[in-house]
Enzyme design. Sequence first.
Site, short mmCIF file in Angstrom:
data_model
loop_
_atom_site.label_atom_id
_atom_site.label_comp_id
_atom_site.label_asym_id
_atom_site.label_seq_id
_atom_site.Cartn_x
_atom_site.Cartn_y
_atom_site.Cartn_z
N HIS A 151 -2.59 6.08 -2.64
CA HIS A 151 -1.42 6.20 -1.77
C HIS A 151 -0.27 5.40 -2.38
O HIS A 151 -0.48 4.51 -3.22
CB HIS A 151 -1.73 5.66 -0.37
CG HIS A 151 -2.81 6.42 0.34
ND1 HIS A 151 -2.82 7.80 0.44
CD2 HIS A 151 -3.92 5.99 0.99
CE1 HIS A 151 -3.88 8.19 1.12
NE2 HIS A 151 -4.56 7.12 1.47
N SER A 152 0.95 5.68 -1.92
CA SER A 152 2.07 4.90 -2.46
C SER A 152 1.89 3.42 -2.14
O SER A 152 2.30 2.56 -2.94
CB SER A 152 3.40 5.42 -1.92
OG SER A 152 3.41 5.46 -0.52
N GLU A 153 1.30 3.10 -1.00
CA GLU A 153 0.89 1.72 -0.72
C GLU A 153 -0.41 1.70 0.07
O GLU A 153 -0.65 2.58 0.91
CB GLU A 153 1.95 0.94 0.08
CG GLU A 153 3.00 0.22 -0.75
CD GLU A 153 4.16 1.11 -1.06
OE1 GLU A 153 5.01 0.72 -1.89
OE2 GLU A 153 4.26 2.21 -0.48
N THR A 154 -1.21 0.70 -0.22
CA THR A 154 -2.38 0.36 0.60
C THR A 154 -2.18 -1.05 1.12
O THR A 154 -1.82 -1.96 0.37
CB THR A 154 -3.68 0.44 -0.22
OG1 THR A 154 -3.89 1.81 -0.63
CG2 THR A 154 -4.88 -0.01 0.60
N HIS A 169 6.05 1.62 5.78
CA HIS A 169 5.09 2.58 6.32
C HIS A 169 3.68 2.02 6.38
O HIS A 169 2.91 2.34 7.29
CB HIS A 169 5.15 3.91 5.54
CG HIS A 169 4.35 3.94 4.30
ND1 HIS A 169 4.76 3.35 3.12
CD2 HIS A 169 3.14 4.50 4.03
CE1 HIS A 169 3.84 3.56 2.18
NE2 HIS A 169 2.85 4.25 2.72
#
Length: 265
Positions: free
Chosen positions: A42-45, A72
Amino acid sequence: MRIYTVDSFTDRPFAGNPAGVCLLDSPVPDAWMQALAAEMRHSETAFVLTRDDGPHSLRWFTPEVEVQLCGHATLATAHILYSLGASGRLEFSTLSGILTTDRSDDGLITMDFPASPPVETEAPESLLAALGVRGLWIGRSRFDYVVEVESADVVRSATPDLDLLRGIDARGVVVTARGDGTPADFVSRFFGPRVGVPEDPVTGSAHCMLSPYWSAKLGRDALVGEQLSARGGVVRTTLRGDRVELAGHATTIWSGTLDITPTVA
């Protein structure tokens, strides 16, 4: 340990921005978190260590680096904690200070973030060439460049050269314009190949910059921003002095249990 994927800034599945949320049982090595974030893709975890005696510890990793602020994945984290029984105001200790969240009865989660107004700047030589657009105004915030263009259609149709953008010395580059008849007051897209995120579907932290910028131009503190990625998403913003409230919904897609121990060879 429990792990989740949550679609943020949307009230329906398979839209908005997916984030990983890992509920830690105890502190773990940074390299392990980075490796898991790369695995999640994902773009961030987000990695959260809950505490009973103070703010919860919260950190965010892209597939390549740790970042100092992420909207997000914070929204996704709060959504999971609320779904597990938390209530009221939640506090998180982060690299950007103490961040807080609240949830309304209809599930709308509001986050309190630091504002990051952009300052007009001269564009790096390769910036506009990489974006392939004509900039009406170019600025720089703490993390990102922002380029205002003439219309929402230009934002939609932008096809940046991601290899060139990777050479820009910033976390990311935001292209933005006024809304074009949708409920949104302004629209945007976010490109961050330098940190392993070619295009982010919905970027909450970028709205810490977009909120003060568009509030000053439109003369209103409360605005609606729409991110025109393929998945799309809506961020409600309210400027309050040097803080920005970012609000949105979230939807859990799946949950599971990690079958690995928090070590890195």
